[in-house]
Design a protein around this motif. Structure first.
Motif, mmCIF file in Angstrom:
data_model
loop_
_atom_site.group_PDB
_atom_site.id
_atom_site.type_symbol
_atom_site.label_atom_id
_atom_site.label_comp_id
_atom_site.label_asym_id
_atom_site.label_seq_id
_atom_site.Cartn_x
_atom_site.Cartn_y
_atom_site.Cartn_z
ATOM 1 N N GLY A 106 0.928 -1.199 0.046
ATOM 2 C CA GLY A 106 -0.009 -0.067 -0.175
ATOM 3 C C GLY A 106 0.761 1.273 -0.121
ATOM 4 O O GLY A 106 0.331 2.229 -0.532
ATOM 5 N N ILE A 107 2.013 1.252 0.585
ATOM 6 C CA ILE A 107 2.847 2.558 0.609
ATOM 7 C C ILE A 107 3.925 2.662 -0.492
ATOM 8 O O ILE A 107 4.894 3.270 -0.373
ATOM 9 N N ARG A 108 3.621 1.666 -1.482
ATOM 10 C CA ARG A 108 4.766 1.752 -2.728
ATOM 11 C C ARG A 108 4.659 3.168 -3.404
ATOM 12 O O ARG A 108 3.589 4.060 -3.154
ATOM 13 N N ALA A 109 5.762 3.737 -3.944
ATOM 14 C CA ALA A 109 5.923 4.913 -4.257
ATOM 15 C C ALA A 109 5.037 5.443 -5.269
ATOM 16 O O ALA A 109 4.487 6.666 -5.163
ATOM 17 N N GLY A 110 4.301 4.574 -6.097
ATOM 18 C CA GLY A 110 3.363 4.788 -7.002
ATOM 19 C C GLY A 110 1.924 5.124 -6.409
ATOM 20 O O GLY A 110 1.157 5.592 -6.953
ATOM 21 N N ASN A 111 1.785 4.911 -5.079
ATOM 22 C CA ASN A 111 0.411 5.226 -4.764
ATOM 23 C C ASN A 111 0.473 6.583 -3.939
ATOM 24 O O ASN A 111 1.140 6.873 -2.880
ATOM 25 N N SER A 112 -0.390 7.460 -4.498
ATOM 26 C CA SER A 112 -0.359 8.920 -4.067
ATOM 27 C C SER A 112 -1.439 9.156 -3.031
ATOM 28 O O SER A 112 -1.650 10.301 -2.829
#
Ligand code: 5AD
Ligand code: SF4
Ligand code: FES
Length: 362
Positions: free
Chosen positions: A69-75
């Protein structure tokens, strides 16, 4: 058949086929595994459960693991890094309440500023606790120099999950670029060992595309790597991640939970004297998940010490528990849970992995 399970459990060492059979057994049969793993736990590590206060230091992450859920791609999440004072306050809470040990975890970052901040915090924690609070780091893949600097500043344990030990499956669950490379992860584990850390690793259980033989291989990987600590839990889908599209292929939650319990139990039988965490993800699926993990072999629990205002931004997966519970509430809650499992808390004890001590002495 029950007798077949019993006869496998009598063996000195399990083959991959044995592990596949044990991991495939039904709920009724799995009781035999749990009886055995509980006996091994009582005999080898006793009834003490050790607290590791968890500080979720920052949700900035330069990586893009397809499940997280906290991957870089999740804004969707507001990114944060806790100020030093708050980290030290959490560390002091742990020290004052005789936790004896904390874990600093964050998304993966390799920038100078971050590396320096961790080093500074480690030295401060040593200072305020007069070297009595042990620190475990869970900050991803770093260079040997960084691992060495943090070790010199006072960290002696490191958690770096391999996530899945099958290189092909690893490639399916991570973007295909140089930042997500199975071999690099293995090299990081080797580097940590070289520097002298007590090493913890682990896997997620019930991922899309993952098979029972994969999980058997994970257990064999832990044994071959001769790890000191393990943290494993069920994979839980998160709707803002690419892997969410495969949710229909997942095992039902109840089965994923049972499989996770079996992994904990079998690891306890295979690696009798290591530290095994009863992870938060276990409790996400089953309200009594952590107690159940303790009953079948786990001996470490990580009460959350992250200030509550950050918690809704550190959601690696959905339905993570304890979003509104302050450190004090999680502490009392876990005390009750541990008592229910018939265990006691090793307050004021570092609870180093016995395996690590034996490894050093041999
Ligand atoms: N479900 C369960 N565990 C997860 N992690 C990351 N994303 C998920 C998820 N969706 C685990 C990874 C990582 C650890 C910090 O959290 O194993 O190493
Ligand atoms: Fe970053 Fe870790 Fe999540 Fe991967 S699992 S995206 S490295 S926080
Ligand atoms: Fe946080 Fe139970 S562990 S409320």
């Amino acid at each position: 058949m029950d007798t077949e399970i019993k006869s496998i459990l009598k063996k000195e060492t399990f083959s991959k086929e044995d592990l596949v059979r044990l991991l495939s057994c039904n709920e009724e049969e799995s009781r035999k595994i749990f009886e055995r793993s509980k006996a091994v736990k009582d005999e080898q590590v006793g009834k003490k459960v050790y607290f590791r206060g968890l500080i979720e230091y920052s949700n900035y992450c330069s990586k893009n693991c397809l499940y997280c859920g906290i991957r870089a791609g999740n804004s969707r999440y507001i990114r944060y890094q806790m100020p030093d004072e708050e980290v030290l306050e959490a560390a002091k809470y742990a020290f004052d309440h005789k936790f004896a040990s904390i874990v600093i975890q964050s998304g993966e970052r390799n920038d100078r500023k971050f590396i320096n901040s961790i080093e500074r915090l480690l030295r401060e924690i040593q200072r305020i606790s007069e070297g009595m609070l042990h620190v475990t780091l869970s900050l991803g893949e770093q260079t040997e120099e960084t691992y060495q600097r943090w070790f010199a500043a006072g960290a002696h344990r490191y958690l770096l999950r391999i996530e899945v030990s099958n290189p092909e499956l690893y490639r399916k669950l991570h973007p295909n670029d140089k930042h997500h490379d199975y071999n690099k992860r293995i090299e990081a584990l080797i580097r940590l060992r070289k520097v002298g850390y007590q090493i913890g690793t682990g896997v997620m259980i019930g991922l899309p595309f993952q098979t029972i033989p994969d999980l058997a291989d994970d257990l064999i990987f832990f044994r071959d790597f001769d790890i000191d600590m393990a943290g494993m839990g069920p994979y839980i889908e998160h709707k803002d991640t690419p892997l969410y599209q495969f949710r229909k292929e997942l095992l039902p939650l109840r089965e994923r939970f049972l499989l996770s319990l079996k992994m904990v139990a079998l690891l306890r039988i295979i690696m009798k004297d290591i530290n095994i965490a009863a992870t938060t993800a276990m409790q996400t699926i089953d309200p009594q998940g952590r107690e159940k993990a303790l009953l079948v072999g786990a001996n470490v629990i990580m009460p959350n010490l992250t200030p509550v205002n950050y918690r809704q931004n550190y959601l690696l997966y959905e339905n993570k528990p304890c979003l509104d519970e302050e450190a004090e509430e999680c502490k009392s809650c876990l005390e009750a849970r541990i008592a229910l499992a018939g265990d006691e808390i090793g307050y004021g004890e570092w609870g180093d992995s016995r395996h690590f001590k034996r490894r050093q002495n041999s």
